[in-house]
Structure formats: C-alpha cells, structure tokens
Design a protein around this motif. Structure first.
Motif, PDB file in Angstrom:
ATOM      1  N   ARG A  83       0.845  -1.199   0.000  1.00 54.14           N
ATOM      2  CA  ARG A  83       0.000   0.000   0.000  1.00 54.14           C
ATOM      3  C   ARG A  83       0.876   1.243   0.000  1.00 54.14           C
ATOM      4  O   ARG A  83       1.933   1.263   0.625  1.00 54.14           O
ATOM      5  N   THR A  84       0.404   2.246  -0.683  1.00 52.91           N
ATOM      6  CA  THR A  84       1.059   3.557  -0.643  1.00 52.91           C
ATOM      7  C   THR A  84      -0.020   4.619  -0.445  1.00 52.91           C
ATOM      8  O   THR A  84      -0.863   4.799  -1.333  1.00 52.91           O
ATOM      9  N   VAL A  95      -6.721   8.877  -1.250  1.00 50.96           N
ATOM     10  CA  VAL A  95      -6.445   8.013  -2.407  1.00 50.96           C
ATOM     11  C   VAL A  95      -5.252   7.138  -2.055  1.00 50.96           C
ATOM     12  O   VAL A  95      -4.183   7.644  -1.698  1.00 50.96           O
ATOM     13  N   VAL A  96      -5.441   5.824  -2.156  1.00 48.92           N
ATOM     14  CA  VAL A  96      -4.398   4.859  -1.799  1.00 48.92           C
ATOM     15  C   VAL A  96      -4.105   3.988  -3.019  1.00 48.92           C
ATOM     16  O   VAL A  96      -5.024   3.557  -3.726  1.00 48.92           O
ATOM     17  N   LEU A 122      -3.580  -0.815  -8.289  1.00 50.16           N
ATOM     18  CA  LEU A 122      -4.979  -0.416  -8.189  1.00 50.16           C
ATOM     19  C   LEU A 122      -5.073   0.880  -7.389  1.00 50.16           C
ATOM     20  O   LEU A 122      -4.499   0.993  -6.307  1.00 50.16           O
ATOM     21  N   THR A 123      -5.790   1.867  -7.923  1.00 54.28           N
ATOM     22  CA  THR A 123      -6.020   3.117  -7.203  1.00 54.28           C
ATOM     23  C   THR A 123      -7.358   3.027  -6.473  1.00 54.28           C
ATOM     24  O   THR A 123      -8.393   2.762  -7.098  1.00 54.28           O
ATOM     25  N   LEU A 126     -10.498   5.871  -0.951  1.00 54.76           N
ATOM     26  CA  LEU A 126     -10.896   5.349   0.352  1.00 54.76           C
ATOM     27  C   LEU A 126     -11.836   6.342   1.028  1.00 54.76           C
ATOM     28  O   LEU A 126     -11.408   7.375   1.539  1.00 54.76           O
ATOM     29  N   ASN A 127     -13.122   6.035   1.047  1.00 55.85           N
ATOM     30  CA  ASN A 127     -14.113   6.868   1.721  1.00 55.85           C
ATOM     31  C   ASN A 127     -15.016   6.037   2.620  1.00 55.85           C
ATOM     32  O   ASN A 127     -16.067   6.478   3.053  1.00 55.85           O
ATOM     33  N   SER A 128     -14.574   4.792   2.857  1.00 56.37           N
ATOM     34  CA  SER A 128     -15.251   3.897   3.795  1.00 56.37           C
ATOM     35  C   SER A 128     -14.282   2.778   4.121  1.00 56.37           C
ATOM     36  O   SER A 128     -13.254   2.612   3.456  1.00 56.37           O
ATOM     37  N   ASP A 129     -14.591   2.012   5.156  1.00 54.16           N
ATOM     38  CA  ASP A 129     -13.745   0.867   5.468  1.00 54.16           C
ATOM     39  C   ASP A 129     -13.796  -0.117   4.303  1.00 54.16           C
ATOM     40  O   ASP A 129     -14.869  -0.404   3.763  1.00 54.16           O
TER      41      ASP A 129
END
Length: 396
Positions: A83-84, A95-96, A122-123, A126-129
C-alpha cells in the motif's frame, strides 16, 4: 492523564512520567482507537490522588474524531500486497495505491472483496472501510506439442511438453470448451483409431487453473496401392546367351524395396529367381508387396539356327553365313565347317567356326570370290554331337 466518555472517566496509563518545577509532561494519543468525540484532561496530583475533579489545576483539551477509515489488504495465494501510503488506518477520505507482487512461479489473477478487475497497481478512493484481496494463482505455461503421423488407419501418439511439478496435461478434441478426454501427468496421448488427419488440443492444468490450448495434429498418410511389375523381355532366360529381362515398378515413388535388395525403380535380371517389390511414397509409407515375377532358365536355348542366305556385297546385310549359338556351348564350340560347290568341290573350310574371326563371306579358302549359286555345308562337332548339313544361297 484521563479521557472522558459520556459516562466514565478512564485513566490513561502513562508510566514513568515525573513532573517537577516548571517541567511539562505530555502523552501521545495516536494509538487510541478514536471513534467519537471526547475530552482529554491533564491534572497534577500527588502520589495519593484524590477523586478526579474538573478543577483549575486541570488542563482540558477537546478532540473531534475523524472520520477515520480502515483499509485491510490480504494476499490469497503466494504473493505480497503493498500500500502507498503504507498504513492500515486513514484520517478522512484519501487516495491509496495498492500493488500486487506475485511470488516466483505465481501470477496475479485479479482483485476480490471490495475491489474487482485486474488493474495493477490499483487506485482506491478510500471513503469507507474496505477489505481488498489480491488473488494469486500458480503460473501455468502454454504447452508445446509434438505432432504424430502414421501410414493408413490406426492410432497416432501425440506428445506435449511444458508441465512442471504436479501439473497435468489435459487433452481435448476442440480448441475451446468441452471436456478433457485425458488428464494426467503422462505427456503422451494415444488417439483412438483414425482414418483421416485429425487435430487435438492440449493444455497444462494446475488444480482448477488451465493454460491456453495448443493444437497438435495427428496425421494419417495414405498407403500406396499394391504395385504391379511391368516385364520387358522374356522371363525364360537363355543363360548360355547371357540373356536378361527388365522388371519395372510403377514410377513416381521416392524409393523401392525389391526382394533382391535393389532400391531402384527398374532392375535387370540375368539369373533365375522370384522377384517382387514394394514402393515408398513421399510420406514414407510402404505399400503392400507386389505379386512375384518368376524368372527361369530357358530349355534348349543353345539350339543352332542357320541363316543360309549370304549377300556378299557392301551393304552389311547378311554379309556372312551366320550360325546362331555356335559359340555358346562347349558341345558346339569345338567344330569344323566344310562348304562344297554344286560339283562337290571343297571351297571353304574353318576350324571352330564362331561367326566372328572364323566365318564364310563368299570367299574361297584360296581368297577368291566365289560365284553366285547354291553351296552345301557340313558342320561336325568334336563332342560327338550329330553333324548338321544344309545348303547356302550365295548372292551378290
């Protein structure tokens, strides 16, 4: 230090902090799981603190939580997921980038869980678990096929290569779909009996994973028809005359197999025997053996034949008295020829007459040209064979 919930005051265990004089003490709270608003208090107390109260010697700081989102990534199969930024929990929408890194001998197949597709990296917005899994599958190479061939109807053996370990070879009758007609580690596949060239398809299989299929062709070549031998000459040979007969196999084949070990399309036979042939076409297919041709020795082939017309001129036709087969047999080779004119006078005599060095050309024994007319001959043999007699017609 304490944090205050709507119903309780819960101490935060901070050990080893000593405050003296004008020094300050602090505590970091980033290890707390913060999912609601709370107030954090700091209060200076003695070693036997009294009941907590919100007095002037307390310092209160209010915190407002998140929102915070958890990102859980896992590998299914053998590989790594990176992950980055590289963290599990993020404050606010972010954005991860997630990257799937397969282990040796494995390939990345796609995303599952809260992500789909196979884009890598993959981009993720992230706006939820989210719980995202990277699926890795064992790498399966496309097999190489070795075609097979045969002459005429029957089974053809095909071979594939490329499987490793516990992988198997799955054979099909079609390029896509269908059910494998053989699936095992054996690289060889024996077809059912075939009468025509047929395509099969092979894939390498590892558990439920299968490679693309490779076409492997089973070729059925035609067998030449049973050959028929063409005979040029007589199959009854006069061995004394060194006769021969030519035997010809059908043309346009690449090779020939005769029963006398010859390999040419035509053979010349000078001795008695039985002769048959097989032909080989350009596909290397061997025919059925032909019917045999029997060559025999001729009987009475050394009988003498007298050509009694002699034309003693310069046209080279019938220019001498020819006795066929005179020199072929010991029985006739040692001989004496006498020629007489009509009055019984001896005009020519030769010992061991052979049609070559000793022959009658219309010239007397004295070297004189004999006149046209009828002459008589007597041929005697040292072997005791009965003498031969007859007449000669001399012309010019």
């Amino acid at each position: 230090f304490f944090y205050l919930t709507p119903t309780d005051t819960i101490p935060i265990d901070v050990k080893g902090i000593t405050v003296a004089g004008n020094q300050t003490a602090s505590v970091q709270t980033d290890w707390l799981v913060i999912n609601k608003d709370f107030a954090l208090y700091a209060e200076i107390r003695n070693s036997d603190p009294a009941e907590f109260d919100d007095t002037d010697n307390s310092i209160r700081t209010d915190f407002c939580a998140g929102p915070y989102y958890n990102l859980l990534v896992e590998a299914v199969g053998q590989g790594l997921v990176q992950r980055t930024p590289n963290q599990n929990r993020f404050e606010g929408a972010q954005v991860v980038e997630i990257t799937a890194v397969p282990a040796a001998g494995w390939i990345f197949s796609g995303w599952q869980g809260d992500a789909t597709g196979a884009v890598n990296p993959l981009t993720v917005n992230l706006n939820s678990d989210k719980n995202i899994e990277a699926l890795f599958i064992e790498s399966v190479a496309t097999p190489a096929g070795v075609a097979g061939a045969r002459c005429g109807s029957g089974t053809v053996t095909l071979t594939a290569t490329g499987a490793v370990g516990a992988q198997t070879y799955a054979w099909y009758t079609q390029a896509t779909g269908g059910t494998a007609i053989q699936n095992n580690p054996n690289p060889d596949f024996a077809s059912p009996s075939l009468s025509a060239t047929t395509s099969y398809y092979v894939a390498i299989r590892s558990a439920t994973i299968e490679s693309p299929r490779t076409e492997v062709i089973a070729t059925v070549n035609s067998v030449p028809a049973k050959p028929i031998i063409n005979v040029v000459g007589s199959t009854a040979l006069c061995l004394a005359k060194q006769d021969s007969v030519r035997l010809q196999a059908p043309a346009s084949f690449v090779s020939y197999v005769w029963t006398n070990s010859a390999t040419t399309g035509e053979i010349v036979v000078r001795d008695p025997g039985s002769f048959a042939v097989q032909v080989i076409n350009s596909s290397g297919c061997l025919s059925e053996i032909s019917e045999a041709v029997v060559v025999s020795a001729a009987e009475n082939c050394t009988e003498l034949v007298f050509y009694n017309a002699v034309s003693a001129n310069d046209d080279a036709l019938n220019s001498y008295f020819r006795i066929e087969s005179i020199d072929l047999s010991p029985e006739t080779r040692n001989n004496r020829l006498k020629i007489f004119n009509r009055w019984g006078d001896l005009v020519f005599e030769a010992r061991n007459y052979d049609n070559i060095t000793n022959r009658f050309t219309g010239v007397s024994r004295k070297g004189e040209q004999l006149p046209v007319g009828t002459y008589f001959y007597v041929l005697e043999f040292d072997s005791g064979r009965p003498k031969a007699e007859g007449f000669i017609s001399l012309k010019r």
